[in-house]
Design an enzyme around this catalytic site. Structure first.
Site, PDB file in Angstrom:
ATOM      1  N   SER A   7      -0.846  -1.083   8.100  1.00 16.75           N
ATOM      2  CA  SER A   7      -0.792  -1.160   9.980  1.00 16.75           C
ATOM      3  C   SER A   7      -1.791  -1.336  10.423  1.00 16.75           C
ATOM      4  O   SER A   7      -1.928  -1.770  11.640  1.00 16.75           O
ATOM      5  CB  SER A   7       0.168  -0.334  10.299  1.00 16.75           C
ATOM      6  OG  SER A   7       0.795  -0.739  11.450  1.00 16.75           O
ATOM      7  N   HIS A  40      10.023   6.467   6.365  1.00 14.02           N
ATOM      8  CA  HIS A  40       8.326   5.656   6.250  1.00 14.02           C
ATOM      9  C   HIS A  40       8.762   4.755   5.564  1.00 14.02           C
ATOM     10  O   HIS A  40       8.747   5.069   3.787  1.00 14.02           O
ATOM     11  CB  HIS A  40       7.499   6.613   6.341  1.00 14.02           C
ATOM     12  CG  HIS A  40       5.825   6.043   6.179  1.00 14.02           C
ATOM     13  ND1 HIS A  40       5.371   5.527   7.910  1.00 14.02           N
ATOM     14  CD2 HIS A  40       5.301   6.179   5.872  1.00 14.02           C
ATOM     15  CE1 HIS A  40       3.819   5.371   7.401  1.00 14.02           C
ATOM     16  NE2 HIS A  40       4.204   5.457   6.182  1.00 14.02           N
ATOM     17  N   GLN A  73       1.957  -2.198   6.871  1.00  9.74           N
ATOM     18  CA  GLN A  73       2.393  -1.260   6.856  1.00  9.74           C
ATOM     19  C   GLN A  73       1.723   0.290   6.791  1.00  9.74           C
ATOM     20  O   GLN A  73       1.067  -0.149   5.762  1.00  9.74           O
ATOM     21  CB  GLN A  73       3.591  -1.495   5.712  1.00  9.74           C
ATOM     22  CG  GLN A  73       4.740  -0.089   6.262  1.00  9.74           C
ATOM     23  CD  GLN A  73       4.729   1.111   5.314  1.00  9.74           C
ATOM     24  OE1 GLN A  73       4.329   0.722   4.618  1.00  9.74           O
ATOM     25  NE2 GLN A  73       5.277   2.137   5.849  1.00  9.74           N
ATOM     26  N   SER A  74       2.567   1.672   7.188  1.00 12.10           N
ATOM     27  CA  SER A  74       0.979   2.301   7.639  1.00 12.10           C
ATOM     28  C   SER A  74      -0.156   2.136   7.546  1.00 12.10           C
ATOM     29  O   SER A  74      -0.517   1.692   8.081  1.00 12.10           O
ATOM     30  CB  SER A  74       1.591   3.052   6.392  1.00 12.10           C
ATOM     31  OG  SER A  74       1.214   4.032   6.738  1.00 12.10           O
ATOM     32  N   ALA A  75      -0.939   2.888   6.124  1.00 10.94           N
ATOM     33  CA  ALA A  75      -2.464   2.345   6.613  1.00 10.94           C
ATOM     34  C   ALA A  75      -2.364   0.395   6.703  1.00 10.94           C
ATOM     35  O   ALA A  75      -4.022   0.413   6.948  1.00 10.94           O
ATOM     36  CB  ALA A  75      -3.085   2.873   4.694  1.00 10.94           C
TER      37      ALA A  75
END
Length: 523
Positions: A232, A435, A228-230
């Protein structure tokens, strides 16, 4: 003589009893369970009295990256003797002290201690046994490549392991420790590259899984990576990297990729990153790599610079968009998507100031931006600012991945949009479907969040975790008794929308996404 033999025998029995007591004494309703053998030695985990899931926490998958191993590819673990008690998370990667901010309360953060350069540990949750060949799920955390760790409460793997998979969470180096490039580092590297140590940690962890997961009842040939996020974006890099080929056969990317220009990746490649590394060295008064390795981690963190993945010529041989455009990525089934309020923007300009900013930033194109991100009122302008931030930071890159993969036709891709505004007190209600908000639903870990959840939230967590487990099992999220989630294609453009009522529908905000993607790619 018999007396001494008897005393010796008693000592052995007492020692054995002490070991047995250590391995079976309950702790918080749990007890130590069977000993397993992994490549570096024997380990023992903790069995949940409630679920019978056994967790093995703090398993080293690489040598501590300290001293001369700072800024080197992960090295093998030195085998240990005896049995290692894997009952607590290893240290989180070196980073600043975690502190709650905005909506991110302690449930979203690593523990305050321990934090250390000696951080290359992973964790396994399983109900399976050797030979079961259960599907394997590997979780990669976010944190902007500068923070994060596997010990975050909402990353607990017990709930998904109860559903029949093997759950693995891994640590990787972040910040300057994970992504510093430097000419001397490149020169000493057998791969003639530097900078992507955090990604190399992830690859080393996946190699460990390949070698060892059968001992936990997992199938080394059925591995799904998710981040997820970084995390991802890391998944996107691993899909793009030949160095990760064969280590996984499915991928999930929650909020982010490098398929379009992103400030978190050095598009100019290794040479540019090396120059930034030299500037960083100057900021901490180091004239050589030897000087840098002598500095304490605390002193290194006083330096200036931002560090994240680069096109180094080894892990990433070309820019990610080019790799995908040329079809050189690892072709695997993918789930990707983003959240309705996937933005770090919670102070809004009024409609006049918003339009003024667009004109300053985009000049003659400002009227087009207002068309797709309107400002008829202050409230509408605020909504448009969230949408614009979300699309430019996370959504457009996911939309691009879905478009590229669906048109190449080599593996399916499934798209989602998470719209559930998390129940919250007045302090947090403004953050909506923020987020990272979807993670606790995916993990079926709502119990770790202090929120006024409703029955609909628990139903959504059950639904999302079932989709994830189905996909982890065979590359298709669909299953009995849940709404059909169609593969994404550029004709129907169907996405699974997760909310109080979930179901497939035409991709929300697709016209905005097309507009933003066109603008980002025209730069």
């Amino acid at each position: 003589m018999k007396k001494y033999i008897t005393l010796a025998a008693c000592a052995v029995l007492i020692g054995y009893a002490a070991l047995l007591f250590l391995l079976t004494t309950p702790a918080s309703g749990k007890k130590f369970d069977e000993i397993l053998k992994v490549s570096s030695g024997a380990i023992v985990g903790v069995k949940s009295a409630e679920s019978a899931v056994i967790s093995y926490k703090g398993i080293p998958f690489a040598a501590p990256p300290i001293g001369d191993l700072r800024w080197k590819a992960p090295q093998p673990v030195t085998p240990w003797k005896g049995v290692k008690n894997c009952n607590a998370f290893g240290a989180s990667p070196m980073q600043g002290k975690p502190a709650p901010f905005m909506v991110y309360t302690s449930e979203f953060l690593i523990p305050e201690k321990p934090i250390s350069e000696d951080c290359l540990y992973l964790n396994v949750w399983t109900k399976a046994h050797h030979g079961d060949k259960k599907p394997v799920f590997v979780w990669i955390y976010g944190g902007g490549f500068s923070s994060g760790g596997a010990g975050v409460p909402i990353y607990d793997g017990e709930a998904l392991a109860k559903k029949g998979i093997i759950f693995v969470s891994i640590n990787y180096r972040v910040g300057v420790f994970g992504f510093l490039a430097h000419p001397e580092l490149t020169k000493e590297s057998p791969d003639h590259a530097s900078g992507n140590y955090g990604l190399l940690d992830q690859i080393a962890a996946l190699k460990w899984v390949k070698q060892n997961i059968a001992s936990f009842g997992g199938d080394p040939d059925n591995v799904t990576i998710d981040g997820q996020s970084a995390g991802s974006m890391s998944v996107n890099c691993l899909v793009a990297s030949p160095a990760a080929a064969g280590l996984f056969n499915k991928a999930i990317a929650e909020s982010g990729s490098f398929l379009v220009s992103n400030p978190l990746i050095q598009a100019n490649g290794l040479a540019n990153a090396e120059q930034q590394g030299l500037k960083f060295a100057g900021s901490v008064h180091a004239t050589s790599l030897a000087d840098l390795r002598k500095l304490s981690p605390e002193d290194l963190m006083k330096g200036t610079g931002r560090f994240s993945p680069i096109v180094d010529g080894y892990v990433l041989q070309e820019p990610v968009p080019q790799i995908f455009a040329e079809g050189k990525q690892n072709n695997v089934p993918v789930i990707t998507g983003w959240n309705l309020d996937d933005a770090f923007l919670f102070s809004f300009k009024n409609k006049e100031d918003y339009i003024k900013q667009l004109k300053q930033q985009y000049g003659a194109d400002a009227d087009e931006y207002v068309k797709y991100f309107p400002a008829g009122s202050d409230a509408e302008a605020a909504r448009s600012q969230i949408d614009l931030s979300r699309d430019m930071t996370f959504a457009a890159s996911g939309f691009k991945w879905a478009t590229v993969q669906s048109t190449q036709g080599k593996a399916p891709i499934y798209l989602y949009n998470f719209k559930r505004k998390l129940p919250a007190t007045a302090d947090y209600v403004k953050y909506g479907a923020f987020h990272t908000g979807e993670v606790a639903y995916v993990m079926d870990d709502l119990k770790f969040l202090n929120r006024p959840f409703e029955p609909a939230d628990h139903d959504l967590a059950e639904l999302m975790s079932n989709y994830w487990v189905n996909f982890i099992t065979d590359g298709n999220p669909n299953g009995k008794g849940i709404p059909n989630w169609p593969q994404y294609n550029t004709t129907d453009q169907q996405a699974m929308v997760f909310d109080v009522k979930s179901g497939a529908q035409p991709l929300p905000q697709k016209e905005q996404l097309k507009f933003i993607l066109g603008k980002m790619e025209s730069k």
